[in-house]
Design an enzyme around this catalytic site. Structure first.
Site, mmCIF file in Angstrom:
data_model
loop_
_atom_site.group_PDB
_atom_site.id
_atom_site.type_symbol
_atom_site.label_atom_id
_atom_site.label_comp_id
_atom_site.label_asym_id
_atom_site.label_seq_id
_atom_site.Cartn_x
_atom_site.Cartn_y
_atom_site.Cartn_z
ATOM 1 N N CYS A 1 1.697 -4.330 -1.529
ATOM 2 C CA CYS A 1 2.119 -3.086 -2.502
ATOM 3 C C CYS A 1 1.369 -3.000 -3.825
ATOM 4 C CB CYS A 1 3.637 -3.213 -2.700
ATOM 5 S SG CYS A 1 4.610 -3.291 -1.160
ATOM 6 N N ASP B 1 4.820 3.692 2.384
ATOM 7 C CA ASP B 1 4.969 2.256 2.124
ATOM 8 C C ASP B 1 5.393 1.686 3.326
ATOM 9 O OD1 ASP B 1 5.749 -0.319 1.087
ATOM 10 O OD2 ASP B 1 6.736 0.444 -0.839
ATOM 11 N N ASP B 2 4.404 0.640 3.866
ATOM 12 C CA ASP B 2 4.649 -0.334 5.062
ATOM 13 C C ASP B 2 4.688 0.484 6.328
ATOM 14 O OD1 ASP B 2 4.705 -2.258 3.036
ATOM 15 O OD2 ASP B 2 6.864 -2.983 3.785
ATOM 16 N N ARG C 1 -1.552 -0.396 -5.015
ATOM 17 C CA ARG C 1 -1.250 0.787 -5.883
ATOM 18 C C ARG C 1 -2.230 0.527 -7.147
ATOM 19 N NH1 ARG C 1 3.957 2.654 -4.177
ATOM 20 N NH2 ARG C 1 4.139 1.439 -2.198
ATOM 21 N N ASP D 1 0.208 2.455 1.394
ATOM 22 C CA ASP D 1 0.035 1.295 0.847
ATOM 23 C C ASP D 1 -0.704 0.036 1.613
ATOM 24 O OD1 ASP D 1 2.193 0.461 1.751
ATOM 25 O OD2 ASP D 1 2.997 -0.328 -0.173
ATOM 26 N N ASN D 2 -0.092 -0.185 2.715
ATOM 27 C CA ASN D 2 -0.650 -1.173 3.582
ATOM 28 C C ASN D 2 0.025 -1.088 5.282
ATOM 29 O OD1 ASN D 2 1.416 -2.568 1.399
ATOM 30 N ND2 ASN D 2 2.128 -2.516 3.605
ATOM 31 N N LYS E 1 0.873 -6.140 7.462
ATOM 32 C CA LYS E 1 1.005 -6.222 6.229
ATOM 33 C C LYS E 1 0.715 -7.729 5.878
ATOM 34 C CE LYS E 1 4.100 -5.841 2.371
ATOM 35 N NZ LYS E 1 5.354 -5.115 1.562
ATOM 36 N N LYS F 1 8.223 5.008 -6.270
ATOM 37 C CA LYS F 1 7.984 3.625 -6.607
ATOM 38 C C LYS F 1 6.924 3.175 -7.444
ATOM 39 C CE LYS F 1 6.984 -0.349 -3.897
ATOM 40 N NZ LYS F 1 6.754 -1.211 -2.344
ATOM 41 N N HIS G 1 6.032 -0.296 -9.116
ATOM 42 C CA HIS G 1 5.823 -1.625 -8.611
ATOM 43 C C HIS G 1 4.258 -2.382 -9.377
ATOM 44 C CE1 HIS G 1 5.990 -4.715 -5.059
ATOM 45 N NE2 HIS G 1 6.285 -5.188 -6.014
ATOM 46 N N HIS H 1 9.360 1.152 3.594
ATOM 47 C CA HIS H 1 9.597 -0.416 3.287
ATOM 48 C C HIS H 1 11.007 -0.604 3.717
ATOM 49 C CE1 HIS H 1 9.718 -3.810 0.572
ATOM 50 N NE2 HIS H 1 8.618 -3.610 0.254
#
Length: 772
Positions: free
Chosen positions: A90, A52-53, A94, A349-350, A412, A148, A150, A243
Site C-alpha cells: 500500500c 486496494d488489494d 501510493r 495499489d497491489n 501482495k 485512504k 496511508h 482491503h
C-alpha cells in the site's frame, strides 16, 4: 519595517513585483493586475480511482465472473493495459503513484508504521518529492482527495502530530477519508475532513464507506463545477475496497450466493480461459501450478467446501459495490457536462492479499497471531447473518487470493507478478485512439505522474517549494494512449518489499524471495524470460548464468541509487518498534480528558501493548446516571468501563469472548476506579480492580495482553463509532450523564519476552539472530 520582514519571507515584496504606476490620484496612476495562475489551455480534468488489494483478474473485462458493467464500460470506451506493474504494498505504491518516483527513493520502502533509521524507509513522502497534486495545484487545478491516504507516519496521525505529510499539506485543497491502512466499512474509526477528525459519534443505519466516499467525491465535484466550471479539477479517489476486512452489504453479498460453490480451482481455470479469449494475457501464458499452501479444492473437507465459498462471495460483493459506485461517479460527471473532458484512470495499489492463509479468517487480528478459526463460531455467525458484517474482520483464504491474481503466481508483498500485475484502465475520449483496445506495452506506477504532466502540458520543475526537486523515475506513456504501435518507453524497474527483491529489464526478470524471520540469502535469485514465460513458471537461473549475473549487477546498481538497502525481513515486530527519539513519549504517563474527540489509536496503543500499566479513572456519580466512563479499542480488542443500573461494569474485550466482571455498586459522590494490570510474558496478563481504594476483585486473568489496538483509540465519557462492547448497543455512543474528571494511564515495564515498544536499535540487533 519592510514587507519582507513582516512576512518572514525572502520572496519579493508586493511592491517590488508591481508593474503598474502609483501616483497620488487616478489621473497620474496606471493600474496593473498580476496574471492569475491558470491551467494550460485544454487541460483535462483528471480522476484516479484507486482500489486496494485487488488482483489482475477481478474485473469482468480482465476475465472475472464478478459482474462489473461500469468498469467494463470504461474499458470499452477507453483502453485496458495488460502490462502495467505496480509496487506490492500500500504505502510504497501510493508514494510511487503520487510522485512518479521509486518508493524507496522518497522514503516509503515499507509501511508508515516503521522508521528503522534508514533513508529508504522513513514512512512518509520526502519533501523534495513533489506530489502530482502539488504540481497540478501550482498550475491552476483544484485538487481533491477522498479515501485512504496511508502516507503519513503513524505517530503523526494525532491531534498534536506533525501534519506536514497529511493530504492538505501535500497538495490537496480538500480531503475526506482516513490516514491509516485499513478500517471498518460499516463503522470507520477515524474519518477526517481536512486536518480534523470528522465530528461523527455514530453512523446511520445502512452506512457503508465506499458509498460515503463516492457521495463526498460527487458532492465536492458538483460544488467545484458550480463555482468555477472553467477550472480543471484533479480527483484522487483511493477506495479501501477490497482491503481487509471483507465487509459486504447483505444485498450485495446475496447477489453472489452460490457463485463460488464449485471451488477455487474451477473458478481459476475459467478465469484463465476468459482471459485468453479476451486477449488480456499473451498467447504464451500458461496457468502455473497452485501456490505453496493452496490445497486442491477436491482435497478439502465437506465443511471447508461449504464454508470457503462464502468468503469469496463477500469479496465479490465488495468489487460489485465498487463498480456500482464507479457507475454513480461517471453518471454524475456526465450530468455535470464534464465527462468527455475528464481523463479517468482506474487501477489498484497491489495484487490480492493472502493474509487469510489456507483457511481464511473471521477476525484477521487473531489470524495475525496465528489463531485458527473456531468452526463452531464460524457456523454460528453464518447462521445468524453476521458473516461479512461489522462483527467480523474477515480475510479470504489464499486459494481465493490466487484466483484474484490469475494467471500469476504469489500475492501482495511479493515482486512475483501476482503482487505487481494489476488492472489499469484509461478513459479519455479526446486523447485516446481506438476505444476498447488493449495495450500490451509495459507501463509502471511511477509512469502515471509524468504522463499526467505530459498530457496537461506542465514541465517537471527543477525546484519546488524552495528546494531542489528529486528527478522523476517514471516516463510518460502519453504516446501509447494515442498510438497502438507506440514503442514502450520503459526498459527496466527494480522492486523490493520485506526483503523480497525483483528486477525487470528488456523482457527478463530476476526475483529473490526471503521468507520472514529467516536467514537472508542475498544470492537465491530466480531468472525468468517474461516474453516467453509471463507467468514465471520456468526458472532459468542455472541455464543462463551470464544473463543472471548481468541482471543482478543491474539490480545492485539500481538498489544503491534508490536507497533500497538494507533489506529487512522481520515480521509483525517491524511495525511495533520505535526510533530512539520516540521512547520518552512511549513511556510517558498520559492524562486523557472528557469533552475531546477520540484520542487516536497510535497515541495510546504503546501505553498498553503487552506491558504492565495502571489506569485511573476519576468521575462523579449520582443515582440514575449512566454511560461510558472510558472506552479503549473495539469489540476486537480493548476494554471499557461504564455505569448502568447504579453500578460500575468493567469489560476486558476479547472479541467473542469478553471478560465481564461482576457489577460494582456505586455510592453517590466522587469515585475513583483503578485497574492495576501486570504483563507476565507469552502474552499472558492479569488485573486487579479497586474502587475508592477498596479491592473489588482478586487478581484476575486478563489474557491475552493488549497489542496494537484494533482501530479505535481512547474515548472518555463516550464510546464513538465502532463500540468496544455490545452490552450497551441500544444506547448508541452511550455518553456519561455525570461528570468525569480524567482518565490517567501510567505505563510500566514491558513483558519480559515482549516484541512491543522496543527501541529500534535493539529490535534490529535481536533480528540479527535469524538474519545472519
Amino acid at each position: 519595517m519592510d514587507d519582507r520582514t513582516r512576512t518572514g519571507s525572502s520572496a519579493p515584496s508586493v511592491a517590488s513585483r508591481y508593474r503598474g504606476k502609483i501616483g497620488r490620484t487616478f489621473a497620474d496612476s496606471a493600474p496593473w493586475w498580476p496574471a492569475p495562475i491558470r491551467a494550460p489551455c485544454g487541460a483535462p480534468n483528471i480522476v484516479i480511482v484507486y482500489l486496494d488489494d485487488v488482483g489482475f483478474s477481478d474485473f469482468g473485462c480482465y476475465g472475472s465472473e464478478i459482474p462489473t458493467p461500469n468498469l467494463d464500460r470504461l474499458a470499452a470506451q477507453g483502453l485496458r493495459f495488460t502490462g502495467y506493474t505496480t509496487v506490492p504494498m500500500c504505502t510504497p505504491a501510493r508514494a510511487a503513484l503520487l510522485t512518479g518516483k521509486n518508493p524507496h527513493a522518497v522514503g516509503c520502502g515499507w509501511l508508515n508504521t516503521s522508521d528503522p533509521g534508514y533513508p529508504g524507509y522513513g514512512g512518509e513522502i520526502a519533501r523534495d518529492a513533489p506530489t502530482i497534486a502539488e504540481l497540478l495545484r501550482a498550475n491552476g487545478y483544484s485538487t481533491i482527495a477522498v479515501g485512504k491516504w496511508h502516507n503519513t507516519r503513524e505517530h503523526n496521525v494525532s491531534a498534536a502530530g506533525d501534519r506536514s505529510s497529511w493530504p492538505l499539506q501535500r497538495g490537496f485543497d480538500r480531503f475526506y477519508g482516513f490516514l491509516a491502512a485499513e478500517t471498518s466499512y460499516f463503522h470507520p474509526e477515524a474519518l477526517r475532513e481536512g486536518n480534523q477528525l470528522a465530528d461523527i459519534d455514530s453512523y446511520p443505519p445502512g452506512y457503508y464507506i465506499t458509498d460515503d466516499l463516492t457521495d463526498r467525491a460527487i458532492r465536492w465535484l458538483r460544488e467545484h463545477v458550480s463555482a468555477d466550471p472553467g477550472k480543471p479539477f484533479f480527483l484522487y479517489l483511493p477506495y479501501n475496497a477490497a482491503h481487509v476486512p471483507l465487509h459486504a452489504k447483505p444485498a450485495d453479498m446475496a447477489r453472489h450466493c452460490g457463485r463460488y460453490d464449485r471451488g477455487w480451482d474451477v473458478i481459476r481455470a475459467e478465469r484463465f480461459a476468459r482471459q485468453r479469449a479476451l486477449g488480456v494475457v499473451s498467447a504464451s501464458a500458461r496457468l502455473p501450478p497452485s501456490n505453496p499452501g493452496v490445497r486442491a479444492w477436491t482435497a478439502l473437507s465437506p465443511d471447508e467446501r461449504r464454508v470457503y465459498p462464502k468468503y469469496m462471495e463477500a469479496f465479490a460483493a465488495i468489487i460489485d459495490n465498487v463498480d456500482q459506485n464507479v457507475g454513480r461517479l461517471v453518471a454524475s460527471l456526465g450530468a455535470m457536462g464534464v465527462l468527455d473532458d475528464t481523463l479517468i484512470l482506474v487501477s489498484v495499489d497491489n495484487g490480492a492479499n493472502s493474509l487469510g492463509a489456507r483457511s481464511g479468517a473471521l477476525n484477521a487480528f487473531d489470524q495475525r497471531f496465528g489463531k485458527e478459526v473456531d468452526p463452531v463460531l464460524l457456523n454460528a455467525m453464518m447462521a445468524n447473518g453476521e458473516f461479512g458484517g461489522p462483527q467480523t474482520f474477515m480475510a479470504y483464504p489464499s486459494g481465493w487470493a490466487q484466483v484474484s491474481n490469475t494467471p500469476f503466481r504469489q500475492y501482495k508483498r511479493y515482486p512475483m507478478n501476482g503482487g505487481i500485475r494489476v488492472p489499469f484502465i484509461a478513459r479519455w475520449p479526446r486523447g485516446i485512439a481506438e476505444p476498447g483496445a488493449i495495450r500490451p506495452q509495459w507501463i509502471h506506477v511511477t509512469d502515471v505522474c509524468p504522463t499526467l504532466l505530459d498530457i496537461v502540458g506542465i514541465p517537471y520543475p527543477e525546484t519546488f517549494d524552495a528546494r531542489p526537486a528529486l528527478p522523476l523515475d517514471g516516463v510518460s506513456f502519453k504516446a501509447v494512449l494515442t498510438g497502438a504501435n507506440a514503442p514502450c518507453a520503459r526498459r527496466a524497474q527494480s522492486y523490493e518489499l520485506e526483503g523480497h527483491r525483483g528486477f525487470i529489464e528488456d523482457g527478463w526478470k530476476i526475483v529473490s524471495l526471503q521468507p520472514p524471520k529467516t536467514r537472508i540469502d542475498l544470492d537465491n535469485w530466480m531468472l525468468f524470460d517474461l516474453d516467453n514465460d509471463p507467468t514465471e513458471i520456468d526458472d532459468r537461473a542455472r541455464s543462463e548464468p551470464a544473463k543472471l549475473a548481468q541482471m543482478v549487477a543491474a539490480f545492485e546498481a539500481d538498489a544503491a541509487a534508490n536507497r533500497i538497502y538494507p533489506i529487512d525481513n522481520r515480521g509483525f515486530e517491524r511495525g511495533v518498534a520505535h526510533p530512539p527519539h520516540r521512547m520518552d513519549e512511549v513511556n510517558r504517563p498520559r492524562t486523557f480528558h472528557p469533552g475531546t474527540q477520540t484520542i487516536d489509536r497510535c497515541n495510546v496503543w504503546p501505553l498498553f501493548a503487552d506491558r504492565t500499566f495502571r489506569l485511573t479513572a476519576r468521575f462523579h456519580f449520582q443515582p440514575g446516571e449512566s454511560g461510558v466512563i472510558f472506552s479503549l479499542g473495539t469489540t476486537f480488542g480493548g476494554m471499557v468501563a461504564f455505569v448502568a443500573d447504579d453500578a460500575l461494569i468493567f469489560i476486558y474485550q476479547r472479541w467473542r469472548n469478553p471478560l465481564e466482571l461482576d457489577p460494582i455498586a456505586l455510592a453517590p459522590g466522587a469515585c475513583e476506579l483503578v485497574l492495576d494490570y501486570r504483563a507476565h510474558g507469552q502474552r499472558r496478563g492479569s488485573g486487579r480492580i479497586r474502587v475508592n481504594g477498596v479491592d473489588r476483585t482478586p487478581e484476575i486473568d486478563m489474557s491475552p495482553t493488549l497489542g496494537r489496538l484494533p482501530h479505535e483509540g481512547m474515548d472518555v465519557g463516550i464510546d464513538r463509532r465502532c463500540r468496544t462492547s455490545e452490552r450497551y448497543a441500544a444506547h448508541g455512543s452511550f455518553a456519561y450523564g455525570g461528570t468525569i474528571e480524567q482518565v490517567r494511564v501510567e505505563p510500566g515495564p514491558q513483558a519480559p519476552d515482549s516484541i512491543f515498544n522496543r527501541v529500534e536499535v535493539e529490535a534490529q540487533q535481536a533480528a540479527l539472530e535469524w538474519m545472519r
